[in-house]
Scaffold this active site. Structure first.
Site, mmCIF file in Angstrom:
data_model
loop_
_atom_site.group_PDB
_atom_site.id
_atom_site.type_symbol
_atom_site.label_atom_id
_atom_site.label_comp_id
_atom_site.label_asym_id
_atom_site.label_seq_id
_atom_site.Cartn_x
_atom_site.Cartn_y
_atom_site.Cartn_z
ATOM 1 N N LEU A 67 84.480 -41.644 7.059
ATOM 2 C CA LEU A 67 83.502 -40.673 7.537
ATOM 3 C C LEU A 67 83.477 -39.499 6.563
ATOM 4 O O LEU A 67 84.493 -38.825 6.376
ATOM 5 C CB LEU A 67 83.862 -40.198 8.942
ATOM 6 N N THR A 69 82.999 -35.953 5.403
ATOM 7 C CA THR A 69 83.044 -34.671 6.111
ATOM 8 C C THR A 69 82.604 -33.482 5.255
ATOM 9 O O THR A 69 82.391 -32.395 5.780
ATOM 10 C CB THR A 69 84.464 -34.401 6.633
ATOM 11 N N SER A 90 84.887 -34.583 0.358
ATOM 12 C CA SER A 90 86.009 -34.813 1.264
ATOM 13 C C SER A 90 85.560 -35.771 2.357
ATOM 14 O O SER A 90 84.375 -35.874 2.667
ATOM 15 C CB SER A 90 86.500 -33.500 1.888
ATOM 16 N N SER A 91 86.530 -36.480 2.925
ATOM 17 C CA SER A 91 86.209 -37.452 3.967
ATOM 18 C C SER A 91 87.453 -37.776 4.762
ATOM 19 O O SER A 91 88.570 -37.431 4.378
ATOM 20 C CB SER A 91 85.655 -38.743 3.344
ATOM 21 N N SER A 92 87.220 -38.439 5.878
ATOM 22 C CA SER A 92 88.308 -39.096 6.594
ATOM 23 C C SER A 92 88.275 -40.555 6.173
ATOM 24 O O SER A 92 87.416 -41.327 6.599
ATOM 25 C CB SER A 92 88.120 -38.961 8.107
#
Length: 376
Positions: A67, A69, A90-92
């Protein structure tokens, strides 16, 4: 939200019940780390607010997917309803990959871990659940990311050391394990200085699908290998965003005749989907930007761009198996790509996966396999 059944289902999907990482996935509320995220669309990246639709929030957070972000300097937590443009910063990361990286770290109780690339804080949460808060330090260059992650970790009673700094600079402590959720062009010397005797590091090489694992040696360097598994992470950055894409060069050469025009015996390749070729090309010529397209007539085109002014454009017409190639600038990028593809065909593989890794104390990283060797 009754998140525990969702977390249990996620654990069953991404990790074996016998793994020491199974229970941390079961016990970690991933949705708390991703209250909002971006989805790509024709007009840019559109924000989704998790609490606005708890069913969709649970479905997104507890599915094995990445995901996004943050896009450029825009974080989903603070974005408005209008789409934003840029590259993800940035991400999960998909949970199965996070667990794989932690597993490669060969962590055990008593080990002190440096988690590089705090992001949402989810990887730190898993590590805290396994090792305990006091054993975990996490670092990220982005202050908003570290502050938000620290708050979310604290909301479930976890208090690791959270540090805001460039992870390639001098680190605040010593560690038994360094596991990076961002990629690096080569191993920073600061990691080796901070790695304890017999310590282990795990990371990916920037612009490739290569996972590097290495154990510290008595001389202050490390030895290891490129794993057979593949993974790709965002690259470390020193500011709020990555350097701008090569849009000006792309517009200049998009349909330009090259000084060198030839025919490749191979059709246009979507290099970013051919991980072995992409990785080998990046190792030999770091920094190439790839773009692809298909026109209304079915002609496939790929562009290769580099900050030094080198470029290539290849076109494959419908019902053909070759490509017309235009090239310009100081280097012939497509010639290098074709050399790699010939090696791939003639040998059945490229030597990148499974390569031996030797890292000098200053971070100089050399890969070798058989007669092939390359220093990053």
């Amino acid at each position: 939200m009754d998140w525990k059944p969702h977390a249990a289902a996620l654990a069953r999907a991404v990790v074996r019940p016998s793994s020491p990482w199974y229970q941390p996935v079961v016990d970690t509320p991933r949705h708390l780390y991703v209250p909002a995220w971006f989805t790509a669309g024709p007009e840019g990246w559109t924000r989704t607010d998790g609490p606005a639709d708890e069913e969709a929030w649970a479905r997104a957070a507890y599915t094995d997917q990445t995901l996004v972000t943050q896009v450029g300097p825009h974080h989903a937590d603070r974005a408005g309803p209008r789409p934003v443009a840029g590259a993800p910063t940035s991400s999960s990361t998909l949970p199965s990959l996070v667990v794989s990286m932690l597993t490669l770290g060969e962590l055990s109780e008593g080990h002190r871990l440096l988690d590089v690339g705090t992001g949402t804080g989810y990887s730190s949460a898993l590590a805290c659940a396994r090792l305990g808060d006091s054993a975990v330090t996490t670092v990220d260059v982005d202050r908003y990311l570290t502050e938000a992650a620290a708050d979310r970790l604290a909301s479930i009673g976890q208090h690791p050391m959270v540090v805001t700094q460039d992870a390639t600079e001098e680190l605040p402590d010593e560690y038994d394990r360094i596991v990076s959720m961002v990629s690096v062009p080569r191993i920073p010397a600061s990691w080796l200085s901070a790695l304890r005797p017999e310590g282990r590091l795990v990371t990916t090489i920037a612009g490739t699908g290569l996972i590097l694992t290495a154990d510290k040696t008595d001389d202050g360097g490390a030895t290891g290998r490129i794993e057979w598994d593949r993974a790709a992470f965002m690259q470390t950055r020193s500011g709020a965003d990555y350097p701008p894409r090569l849009d000006a060069l792309f517009q200049k050469i998009r349909a330009q005749e090259g000084k060198g025009v030839g025919v490749s015996p191979f059709p246009v390749l979507d290099i970013m989907q051919a991980w072995e070729v992409w990785s080998a090309l990046t190792l030999h010529a770091p920094g190439i930007e790839h773009r692809t397209g298909i026109d209304d007539n079915g002609t496939r085109t790929s562009w290769m761009l580099h900050a030094d002014g080198s470029w290539a454009r290849a076109e494959t017409m419908p019902d053909t198996r070759t490509a017309t190639v235009h090239q310009g600038g100081p280097r012939r990028l497509y010639d290098l790509l074709d050399q790699i593809r010939w090696h791939w065909i003639e040998n059945g593989e490229l030597p990148v996966y499974g390569a031996r890794v030797v890292i000098a104390p200053n971070g100089t990283t050399t890969l070798s396999r058989g007669s092939w060797t390359l220093t990053l």
